[in-house]
Design a protein around this motif. Structure first.
Motif, short mmCIF file in Angstrom:
data_model
loop_
_atom_site.label_atom_id
_atom_site.label_comp_id
_atom_site.label_asym_id
_atom_site.label_seq_id
_atom_site.Cartn_x
_atom_site.Cartn_y
_atom_site.Cartn_z
N TYR A 64 41.41 32.62 42.51
CA TYR A 64 40.86 32.20 41.25
C TYR A 64 40.90 30.63 41.23
O TYR A 64 42.06 29.96 41.73
CB TYR A 64 41.39 32.66 40.13
N PHE A 79 43.28 38.35 45.50
CA PHE A 79 42.22 37.67 44.62
C PHE A 79 42.46 36.10 44.84
O PHE A 79 43.55 35.68 44.82
CB PHE A 79 42.43 37.79 43.40
N PHE A 110 50.35 36.71 40.12
CA PHE A 110 49.78 35.32 40.35
C PHE A 110 51.05 34.63 41.33
O PHE A 110 52.16 34.77 40.86
CB PHE A 110 49.37 34.56 39.35
N GLY A 111 50.56 34.03 42.16
CA GLY A 111 51.43 32.92 42.57
C GLY A 111 51.41 31.66 41.85
O GLY A 111 50.61 31.63 40.63
N ILE A 123 31.77 35.06 45.08
CA ILE A 123 30.76 34.29 44.29
C ILE A 123 30.05 33.50 45.19
O ILE A 123 30.24 33.20 46.24
CB ILE A 123 31.19 33.50 43.04
N PHE A 153 36.67 33.26 39.28
CA PHE A 153 36.89 34.31 40.35
C PHE A 153 35.95 33.61 41.41
O PHE A 153 34.87 33.24 41.36
CB PHE A 153 36.28 35.72 40.23
N GLN A 183 34.26 41.09 47.18
CA GLN A 183 33.41 40.50 46.35
C GLN A 183 33.62 38.80 46.46
O GLN A 183 34.90 38.61 46.71
CB GLN A 183 33.41 40.75 45.00
N LEU A 197 44.53 29.59 41.92
CA LEU A 197 45.41 30.72 42.03
C LEU A 197 45.18 31.75 42.88
O LEU A 197 44.11 32.29 42.89
CB LEU A 197 45.46 31.11 40.50
N ASN A 245 37.62 38.19 46.52
CA ASN A 245 38.74 39.09 46.71
C ASN A 245 38.77 39.79 48.00
O ASN A 245 37.65 39.82 48.71
CB ASN A 245 39.04 39.81 45.45
N PHE A 295 38.96 30.19 33.99
CA PHE A 295 39.34 31.10 35.27
C PHE A 295 37.95 31.35 36.10
O PHE A 295 37.13 31.84 35.29
CB PHE A 295 40.04 32.48 35.15
N GLU A 316 42.95 48.21 43.21
CA GLU A 316 42.09 47.33 42.10
C GLU A 316 42.39 48.00 40.72
O GLU A 316 42.81 49.09 40.35
CB GLU A 316 40.52 47.90 42.45
N ASN A 317 41.83 47.13 39.72
CA ASN A 317 41.76 47.39 38.20
C ASN A 317 43.17 47.72 37.83
O ASN A 317 43.20 48.76 37.07
CB ASN A 317 41.03 48.52 38.10
N THR A 318 44.17 47.08 38.18
CA THR A 318 45.59 47.23 37.83
C THR A 318 46.13 45.90 37.89
O THR A 318 45.54 44.80 38.02
CB THR A 318 46.28 48.26 38.62
N GLU A 319 47.63 45.89 37.49
CA GLU A 319 48.16 44.51 37.36
C GLU A 319 48.05 43.86 38.56
O GLU A 319 48.25 44.17 39.79
CB GLU A 319 49.75 44.78 36.88
N VAL A 320 47.80 42.19 38.36
CA VAL A 320 47.61 41.40 39.21
C VAL A 320 49.13 40.53 39.28
O VAL A 320 49.28 40.25 38.08
CB VAL A 320 46.61 40.73 39.61
#
Lengths: 111, 113
Positions: free
Chosen positions: B35, B33, B104-105, B58, B45, B56, B91, B48, B43, B98-102
């Motif tokens: 952001y 992802f 971040f750097g 934007i 988006f 997806q 970020l 991803n 944030f 998908e739909n679980t913990e992400v």
């Protein structure tokens, strides 16, 4: 359109008190709700998360209370410590999409 | 500790210049992802990927922003013509699915002067 809302924007508590951070969302299809904390000049890191199959998730001093009917959740931090001072973000997602983030609650714990 | 590596940590560009940042996701994480976090902590988006495929994105990303996640190379996000409003923390995050913990750097802080 802000799909995830947080309140308050900032919160100050004394060391040892319980801090309560609130979050609400609009989309009833959200089924994963992580809370992240972010320290100054750092990136967000996962603190605790909940899925709607349960209405409470506890991890040490951190507890999420979840109310699916009202589309609200809250993060309770008991026995708050100065090291808990950070900005806390509530997020929400469902399968096949990205996480939407609230604008955060800045928590300050005063010794 | 997150093992998502972002470079550079800081980037300063003039208006109209290209700005490129890179991300190495955590090993074994196929979902990436991007952001944008602005000074108000909002944030946004951007895009991803799952492996090399865009999941997806934007509208903003489709115009001045471009991103890719080639196999065996770092992912990248590039702003073709930087604007002052692009100044933000970018970020990169990765996850196992998908739909679980992400994770971040540390982010790339872009300043457009």
């Amino acid at each position: 359109q802000q799909q995830v809302r947080q309140s308050p924007q900032s919160l100050t508590v004394w060391e040892g008190e319980t801090a309560i951070l609130n979050c609400s969302y609009e989309d009833s299809t959200f089924d994963y709700f992580p809370w992240y904390w972010q320290f100054p000049r750092e990136s967000p890191a996962l603190l605790i998360a909940i899925r709607p199959v349960s209405n409470k998730k506890e991890d040490g001093r951190f507890t999420i209370f979840f109310n699916k009917r009202e589309k609200k959740l809250s993060l309770h931090i008991t026995d708050s410590q100065p090291g808990d001072s950070a900005t806390y973000f509530c997020a929400a997602s469902y399968s096949g999409t990205y996480q939407r983030f609230g604008t955060g609650t800045k928590l300050q714990v005063v010794p | 500790n997150s093992k998502v590596i972002q470079t550079p940590r800081y980037l300063v560009k003039g208006q109209g210049q290209k700005a490129k940042m890179r991300c190495i996701p955590e090993k074994g994480h196929p979902v990436v992802f991007w952001y944008q976090q602005n000074k108000n902590n909002e944030f946004k988006f951007l895009i991803n990927f799952q492996n090399q495929e865009v999941l997806q994105q934007i509208d903003m990303t489709e115009k001045r922003f471009s991103a890719e996640c080639p196999s065996n190379s770092p992912c990248s996000l590039e702003i073709q013509s930087s604007e002052a409003g692009d100044s933000a923390l970018y970020l990169c995050a990765s996850s196992l699915e998908e739909n679980t913990e992400v994770f971040f750097g540390k982010g790339t802080r872009l300043t457009v002067v």
